[in-house]
Design a protein around this motif. Structure first.
Motif, PDB file in Angstrom:
ATOM      1  N   LEU A 184      -9.014 -10.798  11.896  1.00  0.00           N
ATOM      2  CA  LEU A 184      -8.918  -9.347  11.917  1.00  0.00           C
ATOM      3  C   LEU A 184      -7.628  -8.890  11.249  1.00  0.00           C
ATOM      4  N   PRO A 185      -7.651  -7.707  10.628  1.00  0.00           N
ATOM      5  CA  PRO A 185      -6.426  -7.191  10.021  1.00  0.00           C
ATOM      6  C   PRO A 185      -5.370  -6.883  11.084  1.00  0.00           C
ATOM      7  N   VAL A 186      -4.122  -7.035  10.698  1.00  0.00           N
ATOM      8  CA  VAL A 186      -3.005  -6.701  11.579  1.00  0.00           C
ATOM      9  C   VAL A 186      -2.479  -5.307  11.263  1.00  0.00           C
ATOM     10  N   GLN A 187      -2.575  -4.915  10.009  1.00  0.00           N
ATOM     11  CA  GLN A 187      -2.043  -3.626   9.588  1.00  0.00           C
ATOM     12  C   GLN A 187      -3.127  -2.775   8.933  1.00  0.00           C
ATOM     13  N   TRP A 188      -3.076  -1.466   9.202  1.00  0.00           N
ATOM     14  CA  TRP A 188      -3.941  -0.503   8.528  1.00  0.00           C
ATOM     15  C   TRP A 188      -3.287   0.863   8.584  1.00  0.00           C
ATOM     16  N   ILE A 191      -8.639   0.417   5.131  1.00  0.00           N
ATOM     17  CA  ILE A 191      -9.718   1.265   5.627  1.00  0.00           C
ATOM     18  C   ILE A 191     -10.897   1.089   4.662  1.00  0.00           C
ATOM     19  N   LEU A 192     -11.919   0.342   5.071  1.00  0.00           N
ATOM     20  CA  LEU A 192     -13.027   0.043   4.167  1.00  0.00           C
ATOM     21  C   LEU A 192     -13.950   1.229   3.995  1.00  0.00           C
ATOM     22  N   ALA A 209       2.649  -4.984  14.752  1.00  0.00           N
ATOM     23  CA  ALA A 209       2.344  -3.843  13.888  1.00  0.00           C
ATOM     24  C   ALA A 209       2.011  -2.638  14.745  1.00  0.00           C
ATOM     25  N   ARG A 210       2.208  -1.468  14.135  1.00  0.00           N
ATOM     26  CA  ARG A 210       1.819  -0.198  14.752  1.00  0.00           C
ATOM     27  C   ARG A 210       1.132   0.611  13.656  1.00  0.00           C
ATOM     28  N   ASN A 211      -0.140   0.947  13.871  1.00  0.00           N
ATOM     29  CA  ASN A 211      -1.004   1.491  12.822  1.00  0.00           C
ATOM     30  C   ASN A 211      -1.570   2.845  13.208  1.00  0.00           C
ATOM     31  N   SER A 212      -1.928   3.641  12.200  1.00  0.00           N
ATOM     32  CA  SER A 212      -2.444   4.979  12.458  1.00  0.00           C
ATOM     33  C   SER A 212      -3.621   5.278  11.548  1.00  0.00           C
ATOM     34  N   GLY A 260     -10.635  -3.385   7.701  1.00  0.00           N
ATOM     35  CA  GLY A 260     -10.653  -4.785   7.276  1.00  0.00           C
ATOM     36  C   GLY A 260      -9.807  -4.963   6.031  1.00  0.00           C
ATOM     37  N   GLN A 261      -9.621  -6.195   5.631  1.00  0.00           N
ATOM     38  CA  GLN A 261      -8.800  -6.457   4.452  1.00  0.00           C
ATOM     39  C   GLN A 261      -9.488  -5.911   3.201  1.00  0.00           C
ATOM     40  N   ASN A 262      -8.765  -5.071   2.436  1.00  0.00           N
ATOM     41  CA  ASN A 262      -9.336  -4.580   1.167  1.00  0.00           C
ATOM     42  C   ASN A 262      -8.441  -4.940  -0.005  1.00  0.00           C
TER      43      ASN A 262
END
Length: 417
Positions: free
Chosen positions: A41-45, A55-56, A382-385, A415-417
């Protein structure tokens, strides 16, 4: 309207299902406990500055619901409550294509009056659907329970009579052809087993309690102990374990005064972990090998500081992790109950966390995703929004290497893009 951002495209519920290993087929996933393995799973977004990271896709949603998405066979299924007019609601089940987010079909299952009293943190479609690989089961409390094919054709409907307070909340569980549902209203409290094939009531067991506030919203967890299945069903004043095939009570632990119980139990290291709801919540570690009232004999430890009212715990490698509604995260030694670390994350929390590949994924009520290392030492990764600050009470779902995040008016595939 879909907004494309990229062209990138231990089982503890021990009933036999035909879902694949990748399917996220119920609330908190195939184990019912928020644990997922074998994925990255992604850690950052990020979705805040017009240049989205990981953001897919982002799909706008009509209607309101706090149920979590499920994913089966490349399709995402979710429930909704949409206003038909100013006096009535349409309770619906929809299917989306998991790769694109495009809506495939929408099925109305029930309608009801819009005058039902509702808590500001609840919705008319809060229970998460569950799937056995062949059929979907959507539950809307006393407003109706329905079985639907994966293509949206209605197979059966059933209604369970009780009066919820603040709306419905708990999701169903499945065990050997039985749909187990907690029905804890202000007027009566019982647990019911519905026949998966036709919706008939196989059994109904009244809770032997007399709570001042009988309403609760928990989801059963089906486990196996010494070769016997148990459906662990928290409610007001007590948690009960039932035989999911017959409805016979196996054991109970009392916690007088607890009510509005929402977190789903988890099971690990031979112990069941249960939160006791409002007034002052406690976390109980219960040995599930007993019979009868085991409050004095099988309660191994308890804790009462920074315990969640809403988010469920998550168990990983002999540790138990919780986050309180006010944003305090705690790591317990699961065997002893010793606090290993306790840290303030900030924000308010309703969604239940998940754990994957040694990482904990939390989500606050504005969609901020906080990733921690699942470790005996506190470490924020990480902290993502997602940028919108929309209300976000639904819990994460997982599809392959992607996270599905449902906010008040959008569904995100991360997901990873």
């Amino acid at each position: 309207m879909r907004i494309p951002f990229s062209v990138g495209a231990i089982v503890l519920s021990l009933f036999v299902l035909s879902v694949s290993g990748e399917d996220w087929n119920e609330f908190r996933g195939p184990t019912g406990q928020g644990e997922v393995s074998g994925v990255s799973l992604p850690v950052q977004w990020d979705d805040t500055d017009g240049d989205p990271e990981n953001i897919l896709w982002k799909q706008q949603l009509d209607g309101l619901a706090w149920s979590s998405p499920i994913v089966v066979g490349g399709k995402i299924y979710m429930t909704f409550a949409s206003e038909e007019d100013e006096d009535s609601l349409s309770l619906q089940l929809i299917a989306l294509d998991a790769e694109t987010g495009i809506e495939l079909w929408r099925r109305e299952l029930w309608t009801h009056s819009d005058d039902v009293a509702m808590h500001k943190k609840n919705s008319h479609a809060s229970p998460t659907p569950i799937c056995d690989g062949e059929y979907l089961y959507a539950h809307f409390g006393p407003h109706g329970t329905a079985c639907v094919t994966l293509d949206g054709e209605i197979v059966w409907k059933q209604k369970l009579e009780y009066k919820p307070v603040h709306g419905n909340g708990g999701s169903p569980a499945l065990a050997d052809g039985v749909l187990v549902i907690c029905c804890d209203g202000g007027d009566q409290q019982f647990v019911v087993g519905l026949d998966r094939d036709n919706g008939d009531i196989r059994w109904r067991t009244d809770r032997e309690t007399d709570p001042k506030k009988g309403f609760s919203f928990s989801t059963p967890l089906v486990i196996e102990v010494n070769g016997q299945q148990q459906a662990v069903c928290p409610g007001s004043d007590a948690v009960f374990a039932y035989n999911p095939i017959s409805g016979e009570e196996i054991w109970r632990v009392d916690y007088p005064g607890g009510y509005s119980v929402t977190p789903r139990p988890v099971f690990g290291g031979g112990l069941v972990f249960v939160c006791t709801g409002f007034n002052k919540p406690k976390l109980l570690a219960i040995d599930p090998t007993g019979n009868g009232n085991v409050t004095e004999t099988h309660l191994r430890w308890s804790a009462d500081r920074a315990i969640p009212h809403s988010p469920s715990p998550v168990y990983f490698e002999d540790s138990l992790y919780v986050v309180s509604d006010k944003g305090i995260a705690t790591c317990f030694d699961a065997e002893s109950g010793e606090v290993v670390w306790q840290e303030r994350l900030g924000g308010n929390f309703s969604a239940s966390p998940i754990v994957s590949n040694g990482k904990l994924y939390f989500q606050d009520e504005t969609g901020t995703g906080i990733v921690l290392k699942a470790s005996r030492e506190f470490e924020e990764l990480a902290r993502n929004s997602v940028g919108s600050s929309e209300r976000t009470f639904a819990s994460y779902a997982v599809d392959g290497d992607s996270i599905l995040l449902r906010s008040e008016s959008h569904l995100y595939r991360i997901g990873q893009n």
